[in-house]
Design a protein around this motif. Structure first.
Motif, PDB file in Angstrom:
ATOM      1  N   ASN A 160       0.800  -1.227   0.000  1.00  9.73           N
ATOM      2  CA  ASN A 160       0.000   0.000   0.000  1.00  9.73           C
ATOM      3  C   ASN A 160       0.833   1.276   0.000  1.00  9.73           C
ATOM      4  O   ASN A 160       0.347   2.328  -0.431  1.00  9.73           O
ATOM      5  N   LYS A 161       2.068   1.205   0.485  1.00 10.97           N
ATOM      6  CA  LYS A 161       2.871   2.427   0.649  1.00 10.97           C
ATOM      7  C   LYS A 161       4.230   2.319  -0.036  1.00 10.97           C
ATOM      8  O   LYS A 161       5.198   2.945   0.393  1.00 10.97           O
ATOM      9  N   SER A 162       4.317   1.540  -1.102  1.00  8.53           N
ATOM     10  CA  SER A 162       5.622   1.293  -1.724  1.00  8.53           C
ATOM     11  C   SER A 162       6.279   2.576  -2.228  1.00  8.53           C
ATOM     12  O   SER A 162       7.496   2.753  -2.105  1.00  8.53           O
ATOM     13  N   GLU A 163       5.495   3.489  -2.793  1.00  4.78           N
ATOM     14  CA  GLU A 163       6.076   4.734  -3.309  1.00  4.78           C
ATOM     15  C   GLU A 163       6.687   5.550  -2.178  1.00  4.78           C
ATOM     16  O   GLU A 163       7.791   6.095  -2.313  1.00  4.78           O
ATOM     17  N   GLU A 164       5.978   5.636  -1.044  1.00  3.99           N
ATOM     18  CA  GLU A 164       6.505   6.385   0.100  1.00  3.99           C
ATOM     19  C   GLU A 164       7.771   5.730   0.640  1.00  3.99           C
ATOM     20  O   GLU A 164       8.734   6.416   1.004  1.00  3.99           O
ATOM     21  N   ILE A 165       7.766   4.409   0.709  1.00  6.54           N
ATOM     22  CA  ILE A 165       8.925   3.692   1.248  1.00  6.54           C
ATOM     23  C   ILE A 165      10.137   3.887   0.339  1.00  6.54           C
ATOM     24  O   ILE A 165      11.266   4.057   0.810  1.00  6.54           O
ATOM     25  N   MET A 166       9.908   3.881  -0.979  1.00  6.00           N
ATOM     26  CA  MET A 166      11.006   4.031  -1.934  1.00  6.00           C
ATOM     27  C   MET A 166      11.659   5.403  -1.843  1.00  6.00           C
ATOM     28  O   MET A 166      12.852   5.561  -2.127  1.00  6.00           O
ATOM     29  N   THR A 167      10.894   6.406  -1.434  1.00  7.86           N
ATOM     30  CA  THR A 167      11.428   7.775  -1.407  1.00  7.86           C
ATOM     31  C   THR A 167      11.854   8.218  -0.013  1.00  7.86           C
ATOM     32  O   THR A 167      12.209   9.373   0.184  1.00  7.86           O
ATOM     33  N   SER A 168      11.810   7.316   0.964  1.00  9.15           N
ATOM     34  CA  SER A 168      12.182   7.661   2.340  1.00  9.15           C
ATOM     35  C   SER A 168      13.267   6.710   2.828  1.00  9.15           C
ATOM     36  O   SER A 168      13.064   5.494   2.879  1.00  9.15           O
ATOM     37  N   THR A 169      14.407   7.274   3.191  1.00 10.25           N
ATOM     38  CA  THR A 169      15.504   6.443   3.699  1.00 10.25           C
ATOM     39  C   THR A 169      15.105   5.732   4.989  1.00 10.25           C
ATOM     40  O   THR A 169      15.394   4.543   5.180  1.00 10.25           O
ATOM     41  N   ALA A 170      14.422   6.452   5.894  1.00  6.82           N
ATOM     42  CA  ALA A 170      14.046   5.871   7.183  1.00  6.82           C
ATOM     43  C   ALA A 170      13.058   4.724   7.008  1.00  6.82           C
ATOM     44  O   ALA A 170      13.199   3.658   7.618  1.00  6.82           O
ATOM     45  N   LYS A 171      12.065   4.933   6.153  1.00 11.61           N
ATOM     46  CA  LYS A 171      11.072   3.883   5.932  1.00 11.61           C
ATOM     47  C   LYS A 171      11.696   2.685   5.226  1.00 11.61           C
ATOM     48  O   LYS A 171      11.387   1.528   5.539  1.00 11.61           O
ATOM     49  N   GLY A 172      12.571   2.970   4.270  1.00 10.54           N
ATOM     50  CA  GLY A 172      13.251   1.873   3.588  1.00 10.54           C
ATOM     51  C   GLY A 172      14.085   1.047   4.553  1.00 10.54           C
ATOM     52  O   GLY A 172      14.127  -0.185   4.470  1.00 10.54           O
TER      53      GLY A 172
END
Length: 323
Positions: free
Chosen positions: A251-263
């Motif tokens: 559901n949040k792959s785009e956000e994860i790809m653009t965030s170092t912390a989330k990645g």
């Protein structure tokens, strides 16, 4: 000359009887409290019954669920189990059945006392299986929940926990620190728009849910190693966490790809699952995407593929890991 013993007056005799009666009532109340505590510890429901005389004997009604069906037991507490009290209780039990105009609303009648004196009368008079006699020790043993056996683990997750408990706990602790740092950062943001505030609320909810799942795994791992929780509880907690991680990525792959912390949180989560032998094709694909990078369109395609892979993985996986 021998000193004559003074005969107690009627008033003194009555007073002594009242004191004995009061003491007996206190002892009976204390024993009944201990019986209720035994049922409470066994997760049974114990209800005090009103005085119904011989037509409705018993002090407590104990209720438990057996394969979805309610079972009810009348509990008659006595100061001492002896031939006389057994005979009296059985006669009251039979009388209540014979005088009742409807089907009895209980399954069994139990006479319970602190101890049993003598064995001149059978504990099941006339071999009546609805009437039973216990002392407190045997009642507590009957109600005791058996402790899970610390046998050999049978699932991949269970075997991994046995072998890698320290490493798993270190991975969980490190991941919780990452999540706490992200939560602190979110708490420090002060967006002006409604969309911004809604985003923070969603992300905070996601990370708190992930943190709670990790705490659950940590508790289940510790309990399983001590023999206080069955292996399937660890498997269930791990599956729940894995499902949450995969849904977060889907559901949040785009956000994860653009965030170092989330990645970093995603990679650490999959690392923990791999350590517990609970990694899946979908999870590994997500990590590969984050590590290697890629266009947003490619992320969407992988996210769609993960949904399909995840369904097949969960359907085929019986012990929390891809075979």
């Amino acid at each position: 000359m021998a000193k004559r013993t003074k005969k107690p007056s009627d008033r003194e005799f009555s007073s002594a009887l009242r004191q004995i009666g009061a003491k007996d009532k206190v002892e009976e109340a204390e024993f009944e409290r201990r019986v209720v505590a035994a049922f409470d510890a066994a997760k049974w429901k114990a209800i005090r019954l009103p005085d119904g005389g011989r037509t409705r004997p018993g002090d407590l009604l104990a209720i438990r669920s057996d394969l979805g069906q309610e079972r009810r037991y009348v509990i008659d507490c006595t100061r001492e189990v002896n031939p006389g009290s057994v005979k009296r209780a059985y006669e009251d039990f039979r009388y209540s059945l014979e005088t009742s105009k409807r089907t009895p609303d209980f399954d069994e009648y139990w006479l319970v006392g602190p101890y049993i004196i003598g064995e001149p009368m059978r504990k099941r008079p006339n071999n009546d299986r609805r009437f039973r006699v216990f002392d407190l020790k045997h009642l507590e043993a009957l109600l005791a929940t058996p402790k899970p056996k610390r046998g050999a683990a049978t699932t991949r997750i269970g075997k991994a926990v046995r072998a890698n408990e320290k490493e798993i706990n270190l991975a969980i602790n490190g991941l919780i620190l990452q999540i706490d740092a992200k939560l602190e950062a979110l708490n420090g943001e002060r967006p002006n728009s409604d969309d911004g505030r809604a985003r923070i609320a969603r992300e905070t909810s996601d990370f708190r849910r992930m943190r709670a799942a990790l705490e659950c795994i940590r508790e289940m791992v510790a309990a399983f190693k001590k023999g206080k929780a069955p292996e399937q509880e660890v498997v269930r907690a791990t599956k729940t966490f894995r499902q949450g991680v995969e849904e977060w990525w889907t559901n949040k792959s785009e956000e994860i790809m653009t965030s170092t912390a989330k990645g970093a949180v995603l990679v650490s989560s999959i690392g923990l699952l791999a350590l517990m032998k609970a990694d899946s094709v979908a999870a590994i694909t997500a990590v590969a995407t984050v590590v290697n990078g890629g266009a947003v369109q490619r992320v969407k395609q992988i996210g769609t593929a993960i949904k399909r892979l995840g369904k097949r993985t969960f359907a085929a996986d019986n012990d929390g890991a891809v075979q």
